[in-house]
Design a protein around this motif. Structure first.
Motif, mmCIF file in Angstrom:
data_model
loop_
_atom_site.group_PDB
_atom_site.id
_atom_site.type_symbol
_atom_site.label_atom_id
_atom_site.label_comp_id
_atom_site.label_asym_id
_atom_site.label_seq_id
_atom_site.Cartn_x
_atom_site.Cartn_y
_atom_site.Cartn_z
ATOM 1 N N LEU A 29 6.298 2.005 2.962
ATOM 2 C CA LEU A 29 5.661 3.198 2.381
ATOM 3 C C LEU A 29 4.204 2.925 2.030
ATOM 4 N N TRP A 30 3.924 1.745 1.512
ATOM 5 C CA TRP A 30 2.552 1.402 1.131
ATOM 6 C C TRP A 30 1.643 1.379 2.365
ATOM 7 N N ILE A 31 2.124 0.793 3.441
ATOM 8 C CA ILE A 31 1.313 0.744 4.661
ATOM 9 C C ILE A 31 1.082 2.150 5.202
ATOM 10 N N LEU A 32 2.115 2.977 5.235
ATOM 11 C CA LEU A 32 1.937 4.360 5.697
ATOM 12 C C LEU A 32 1.023 5.135 4.754
ATOM 13 N N ARG A 33 1.066 4.817 3.470
ATOM 14 C CA ARG A 33 0.177 5.453 2.480
ATOM 15 C C ARG A 33 -1.270 5.065 2.761
ATOM 16 N N GLN A 34 -1.498 3.794 3.062
ATOM 17 C CA GLN A 34 -2.853 3.297 3.269
ATOM 18 C C GLN A 34 -3.426 3.657 4.636
ATOM 19 N N ARG A 35 -2.603 3.568 5.667
ATOM 20 C CA ARG A 35 -3.101 3.696 7.039
ATOM 21 C C ARG A 35 -2.816 5.034 7.700
#
Length: 125
Positions: A29-35
């Protein structure tokens, strides 16, 4: 009083935390949030150490919970993109707060040892 099974819960917070605490889930989720939306292969490279099978399982779980969307493009080779849905985007503030807390906890304490190093040491003991 009857015992509830793992799947049954009367507490909405418990259900949400069980979902978010699944292996690799917050990292994904963090990666999808950031990228933003990413193709499967790119997402797999970003989540270092995750197997294709585990990533697929986690994404399916998040898709079922309507937190992540899956977009399939019939091309050669097939292209599949994953991103946060409107519901997933509601987690932005929570993810940002967790990031801020993680960065704070990762700063050095008075003994010159980072809290994350201290936690790693205590887990292995």
């Amino acid at each position: 009083m009857t015992r509830q099974t793992k799947q049954e819960t009367t507490c909405p917070m418990d259900a949400l935390l069980r979902l978010l605490m699944g292996p690799w889930t917050t990292h994904i989720l963090w990666i999808l949030r950031q990228r933003g939306p990413l193709r499967f292969g790119v997402l797999k490279r970003e989540v270092c150490g995750i197997s294709s099978r585990m990533l697929t399982e986690r994404l399916r779980t998040l898709e079922e919970a309507q937190i992540v969307f899956r977009e399939y493009y019939p091309s050669v080779p097939p292209e599949v993109t994953y991103g946060l849905t409107r519901r997933g985007l509601e987690l932005r503030e929570v993810l940002d707060a967790l990031d801020a807390l993680a960065r704070c906890w990762n700063t050095e304490d008075t003994n010159g040892e980072s809290i994350s190093q201290e936690l790693s040491r205590s887990v292995t003991n």
